[in-house]
Motif scaffolding. Sequence first.
Motif, PDB file in Angstrom:
ATOM      1  N   VAL A 145       0.465  -0.974   0.134  1.00 35.52           N
ATOM      2  CA  VAL A 145       0.022   0.159  -0.261  1.00 35.52           C
ATOM      3  C   VAL A 145       1.113   1.264   0.011  1.00 35.52           C
ATOM      4  N   MET A 146       0.729   2.390  -0.860  1.00 37.24           N
ATOM      5  CA  MET A 146       1.402   3.280  -0.997  1.00 37.24           C
ATOM      6  C   MET A 146       0.993   4.009  -0.336  1.00 37.24           C
ATOM      7  N   MET A 147       2.253   5.185   1.126  1.00 38.68           N
ATOM      8  CA  MET A 147       1.426   5.718   2.194  1.00 38.68           C
ATOM      9  C   MET A 147       2.446   7.177   1.508  1.00 38.68           C
ATOM     10  N   LEU A 148       2.074   8.613   1.540  1.00 35.00           N
ATOM     11  CA  LEU A 148       2.149   9.630   1.533  1.00 35.00           C
ATOM     12  C   LEU A 148       2.500   9.999   3.282  1.00 35.00           C
ATOM     13  N   THR A 149       4.043  10.460   3.268  1.00 36.58           N
ATOM     14  CA  THR A 149       4.080  10.973   5.087  1.00 36.58           C
ATOM     15  C   THR A 149       5.139  12.774   4.974  1.00 36.58           C
ATOM     16  N   ALA A 150       5.250  13.388   5.867  1.00 39.32           N
ATOM     17  CA  ALA A 150       5.190  15.049   5.721  1.00 39.32           C
ATOM     18  C   ALA A 150       5.297  15.374   7.264  1.00 39.32           C
ATOM     19  N   GLU A 154       4.963  20.902  14.526  1.00 36.23           N
ATOM     20  CA  GLU A 154       4.914  20.357  15.819  1.00 36.23           C
ATOM     21  C   GLU A 154       4.114  19.211  15.944  1.00 36.23           C
ATOM     22  N   ARG A 155       2.784  19.796  15.345  1.00 33.84           N
ATOM     23  CA  ARG A 155       2.174  17.708  15.342  1.00 33.84           C
ATOM     24  C   ARG A 155       2.823  16.547  15.050  1.00 33.84           C
ATOM     25  N   ALA A 156       2.570  15.469  15.275  1.00 32.23           N
ATOM     26  CA  ALA A 156       2.727  14.350  14.522  1.00 32.23           C
ATOM     27  C   ALA A 156       2.652  14.369  12.798  1.00 32.23           C
ATOM     28  N   PRO A 157       3.419  13.645  12.276  1.00 31.55           N
ATOM     29  CA  PRO A 157       2.899  13.833  10.723  1.00 31.55           C
ATOM     30  C   PRO A 157       1.893  13.751  10.384  1.00 31.55           C
ATOM     31  N   LEU A 158       1.890  14.096   9.410  1.00 37.01           N
ATOM     32  CA  LEU A 158       0.825  13.895   8.567  1.00 37.01           C
ATOM     33  C   LEU A 158       1.578  12.523   7.345  1.00 37.01           C
ATOM     34  N   ARG A 159       0.046  10.705   7.852  1.00 29.54           N
ATOM     35  CA  ARG A 159       0.114  10.149   7.053  1.00 29.54           C
ATOM     36  C   ARG A 159      -0.976   9.750   6.102  1.00 29.54           C
ATOM     37  N   THR A 248     -12.458  18.632   4.147  1.00 28.56           N
ATOM     38  CA  THR A 248     -12.435  19.205   5.392  1.00 28.56           C
ATOM     39  C   THR A 248     -11.563  18.506   6.558  1.00 28.56           C
ATOM     40  N   LEU A 249     -10.592  17.400   6.188  1.00 26.41           N
ATOM     41  CA  LEU A 249      -9.923  16.039   6.643  1.00 26.41           C
ATOM     42  C   LEU A 249      -8.339  16.809   6.547  1.00 26.41           C
ATOM     43  N   PHE A 250      -8.421  18.102   6.783  1.00 28.44           N
ATOM     44  CA  PHE A 250      -6.450  18.152   6.320  1.00 28.44           C
ATOM     45  C   PHE A 250      -6.572  20.134   7.029  1.00 28.44           C
ATOM     46  N   HIS A 266      -5.419   8.727  -5.870  1.00 31.96           N
ATOM     47  CA  HIS A 266      -4.202   9.157  -6.184  1.00 31.96           C
ATOM     48  C   HIS A 266      -4.095  10.815  -5.228  1.00 31.96           C
ATOM     49  N   ASP A 267      -4.633  11.749  -6.289  1.00 34.54           N
ATOM     50  CA  ASP A 267      -4.621  13.252  -5.849  1.00 34.54           C
ATOM     51  C   ASP A 267      -5.243  13.868  -4.725  1.00 34.54           C
ATOM     52  N   GLN A 268      -6.331  12.707  -4.545  1.00 42.91           N
ATOM     53  CA  GLN A 268      -7.270  13.161  -2.228  1.00 42.91           C
ATOM     54  C   GLN A 268      -6.276  13.094  -2.068  1.00 42.91           C
ATOM     55  N   GLY A 269      -5.384  12.280  -1.886  1.00 46.64           N
ATOM     56  CA  GLY A 269      -4.255  11.890  -0.857  1.00 46.64           C
ATOM     57  C   GLY A 269      -2.839  13.263  -0.905  1.00 46.64           C
ATOM     58  N   LEU A 270      -2.128  12.859  -2.201  1.00 48.77           N
ATOM     59  CA  LEU A 270      -0.808  13.358  -2.764  1.00 48.77           C
ATOM     60  C   LEU A 270      -1.438  15.206  -2.575  1.00 48.77           C
ATOM     61  N   ILE A 271      -2.865  15.817  -2.743  1.00 48.22           N
ATOM     62  CA  ILE A 271      -3.224  16.973  -2.642  1.00 48.22           C
ATOM     63  C   ILE A 271      -2.764  17.417  -1.551  1.00 48.22           C
ATOM     64  N   PRO A 272      -3.297  16.919  -0.064  1.00 48.22           N
ATOM     65  CA  PRO A 272      -2.821  17.419   1.106  1.00 48.22           C
ATOM     66  C   PRO A 272      -1.332  17.868   1.366  1.00 48.22           C
ATOM     67  N   VAL A 273      -0.874  16.801   1.317  1.00 48.19           N
ATOM     68  CA  VAL A 273       0.527  16.484   2.079  1.00 48.19           C
ATOM     69  C   VAL A 273       1.751  17.105   1.032  1.00 48.19           C
ATOM     70  N   LYS A 274       0.955  17.291  -0.536  1.00 50.13           N
ATOM     71  CA  LYS A 274       2.231  17.744  -1.079  1.00 50.13           C
ATOM     72  C   LYS A 274       2.393  19.448  -0.839  1.00 50.13           C
ATOM     73  N   THR A 275       0.713  20.145  -0.003  1.00 50.43           N
ATOM     74  CA  THR A 275       0.877  21.538  -0.022  1.00 50.43           C
ATOM     75  C   THR A 275       1.192  21.640   0.768  1.00 50.43           C
ATOM     76  N   LEU A 276       1.026  21.383   2.113  1.00 49.65           N
ATOM     77  CA  LEU A 276       1.627  21.205   3.046  1.00 49.65           C
ATOM     78  C   LEU A 276       2.703  20.749   3.545  1.00 49.65           C
ATOM     79  N   ASP A 277       3.900  20.209   3.059  1.00 55.15           N
ATOM     80  CA  ASP A 277       5.352  19.574   2.926  1.00 55.15           C
ATOM     81  C   ASP A 277       5.799  19.750   1.371  1.00 55.15           C
ATOM     82  N   PHE A 278       5.576  20.318   0.717  1.00 54.93           N
ATOM     83  CA  PHE A 278       6.307  19.849  -0.763  1.00 54.93           C
ATOM     84  C   PHE A 278       7.575  19.026  -1.346  1.00 54.93           C
ATOM     85  N   HIS A 279       8.564  19.953  -0.320  1.00 55.32           N
ATOM     86  CA  HIS A 279       9.681  19.386   0.015  1.00 55.32           C
ATOM     87  C   HIS A 279      10.495  18.266   0.091  1.00 55.32           C
TER      88      HIS A 279
END
Lengths: 330, 330
Positions: A145-150, A154-159, A248-250, A266-279
Motif C-alpha cells: 500500500v502506498m503511503m505519503l507522509t510529511a 510540532e504535530r505528528a506527521p501527516l500520514r 474538511t479533513l486536512f 491519488h490526488d485526494q491523498g497527495l494534494i494535502p500532503v504536498k500542499t503542506l510540505d512539498f519538499h
Amino acid sequence: MGDPAGIGPEITWKAWERLRGDGDKAFAVIAPPAVMRSVSRAEHPVAVIDSLSQAPDAFPDTLPILPIEGSRAVPGQPDTMHADAITGSISTAVRLALAGEAAAVVTNPIAKDVLYRAGFSFPGHTEYLGTLCEGVAPPYPPGPVMMLTAPDGERAPLRVALATIHIPLSETKSALTSDAVLSAARTLLGALRVDFGLEHPRLAVCGLNPHAGENGALGSEERDIIDPVCRLLRAEGHDVTDALPADTLFHAEARQTYDGVLAMYHDQGLIPVKTLDFHRGVNVTLGLPIVRTSPDHGTAFGIAGQGIARPDSLIEALRVAREIAHHRAG
Amino acid sequence: MGDPAGIGPEITWKAWERLRGDGDKAFAVIAPPAVMRSVSRAEHPVAVIDSLSQAPDAFPDTLPILPIEGSRAVPGQPDTMHADAITGSISTAVRLALAGEAAAVVTNPIAKDVLYRAGFSFPGHTEYLGTLCEGVAPPYPPGPVMMLTAPDGERAPLRVALATIHIPLSETKSALTSDAVLSAARTLLGALRVDFGLEHPRLAVCGLNPHAGENGALGSEERDIIDPVCRLLRAEGHDVTDALPADTLFHAEARQTYDGVLAMYHDQGLIPVKTLDFHRGVNVTLGLPIVRTSPDHGTAFGIAGQGIARPDSLIEALRVAREIAHHRAG
C-alpha cells in the motif's frame, strides 16, 4: 541509487554531507563507484566497502559505496545502458534487507520508461519490490500500500495511504471494491501500529464523492462500499471513522483528530500532503516484509548535474526508514 | 440572513462587532428584526432602516437591519416556516444589487433540504441567484462558476475555480466536456481581470488524472479535452498553462506562478484551499451581473445558539465582496 542520470547521486551526496556527523544515521549507497565519484568532492573521496557492516565506520569521513557493475551517466541524459545497474541496485538492497544486513531500503527515483525500453516488465518500483519480497510475510496484513507522509510542524506527521493509486480517475469507481478498501485499511492500521509504534491508531477515512456523498445525493460509494468496511473494522475494535468529506479533513485542527488517513484515490491523498510540505514528502511502501521508503519526487532529469537539487525529501525518507526499522526491531 | 436557525445571525452580529469601527465596511442584514434581536446585545440594539442608504450612518452604533417578514427561530431547529424569509432575504438582496443600491450580496448559509421541503425548486443557492439575475449580462463571460478563495499569508490569495461541482466523482468524466472547461476558464479569466483587477492574469489548469495523465498512460482527458482548450486560450493571447498535475500545484512555491487555478472537480479544488486556511475560505460566484460571495461553511445547526461560531469566513466574504465591488466600480 535510482537512475544515475537523474538527481539521485547528487542528493545522495548532499544527504551524506548533512548526516555524516551523526553515526546513528549511517547509510551506504549501492551504485557503480564511477557514478558516485562523479558527484563527490575531492576532499571526501568515496569509500568502496565490501560489506554493509563497514558502513558505520566509514560514514563520518566519506560516503560508503557498496559497489555494483556500471558506468557513470551523463546528467539529464537517461540511457537504457544503465538499466541493469538501476534494477541491480534495487535487488541488491532488497536482498540485504531480507537477509537482515540492511535495516531498511531507501530508493532514489527511477524513470519507468527508460526501464521499459530495456525490457523491465513491472508497472513500477513498488511491484518490482513486491516480487523481490515474495514468499516472505510482513509483520502485519500485507500490501503493498502506498503511503505519503510529511512532517507537520510540532504535530505528528501527516500520514495518508491510498486505496487506489496510478489509474485514470474514471476507473476509480470500478477499482474501489470493498475488498480493496478493506485490504488497504488493514495494512494501514497494521503499519500505524507496527511501523509507527501507535498502540491504538486512529484512522480517518475519506469519502469518494464531494461532501462524502451527502447521504447518497452526490454518490453511493460511501453508503455501499466505504461505510460498511468502516463498520466492520470498528466491530473488530479498531478506531475508524465513517467516510468523511475529504475537503474538511486536512486543516490543522482536523489533523489532530487522527493518526492516519485512508484516501480513495491519488490526488485526494497527495494534494494535502504536498500542499503542506512539498519538499519533505516521503513515499512509504506499507505491508512489505522489508522497510522501504523513497523521496516523493521524480528523477528531475531537467536539473540533474546543476548542483541545485534539494536533498530534503531523501533526508526525510532516510529518517522515516530509520523510524520504521527502529519500531520493527523493538 | 441565511437560515435563521443556523449560525448566520450570530456570525453576522459578530462580524458587525468586528467591523463597526470602520465606516468603509458598512453592511446591512436583510432579515426579520426578531431574528437579529435574538442575537444582539442589549447595549447595541439593532437599527431597523428603511433604505440601504441609511446603513453607513447607523453602522458605527448598531447593526442595520433592512426588515423582511418573519419570526425568530430556535437555534439548531430548522423549520420550513422560515423558508419564505430565507428566500426573501436572498431575492431582496439581489434586487437591491441589480438596482445599484447594494454594492454586493453576501449570503449566509442555507440548508437546502429545509427549502426543498418548503417547495424550493432550485438545486442550490447559486442556481437561484442565476435565475434572479436572468437577462442581465455580467461584465465578462457569464457563469455561474464557483470559486473558492482564501488568504495566503503575505502572498496574493489562493483562488481556485471549479469546472464541475456537486456531482458524484464517477460522473466527472462525462460532465467534463470541452465546452464546460472552456466556459469555466473564460469566466475565471474574466473574473480575475474585472473582479480582481489583474490586467493579464496567469491561469494554471489542473489535469483530471494522477500526474495529469502522464502523457496518456493514466488517462486521456488531458490530451483530448483540457489541453486543446488551453491551446485555444493561449492562441487568443491568454496566459494559460496546459493541464498540470494537481498534487504539485498548491505548495508555496507553485502558488507564486499563477493568479488563479481551474480545478476539474470539487475535492481537487477544495482540498488545497481548506487545507491552507480552513476558517477563512470564501465562496465566490463568478460570472453574475451582481457581486456575490458567501462564507465557505454550512448552517452548523449543531453549534447554533451556543455563542461559539466563528465569523472569520463571513468577515472574509464581506472583504472579498468589497474588493470585487471596488474593482467593478472602478
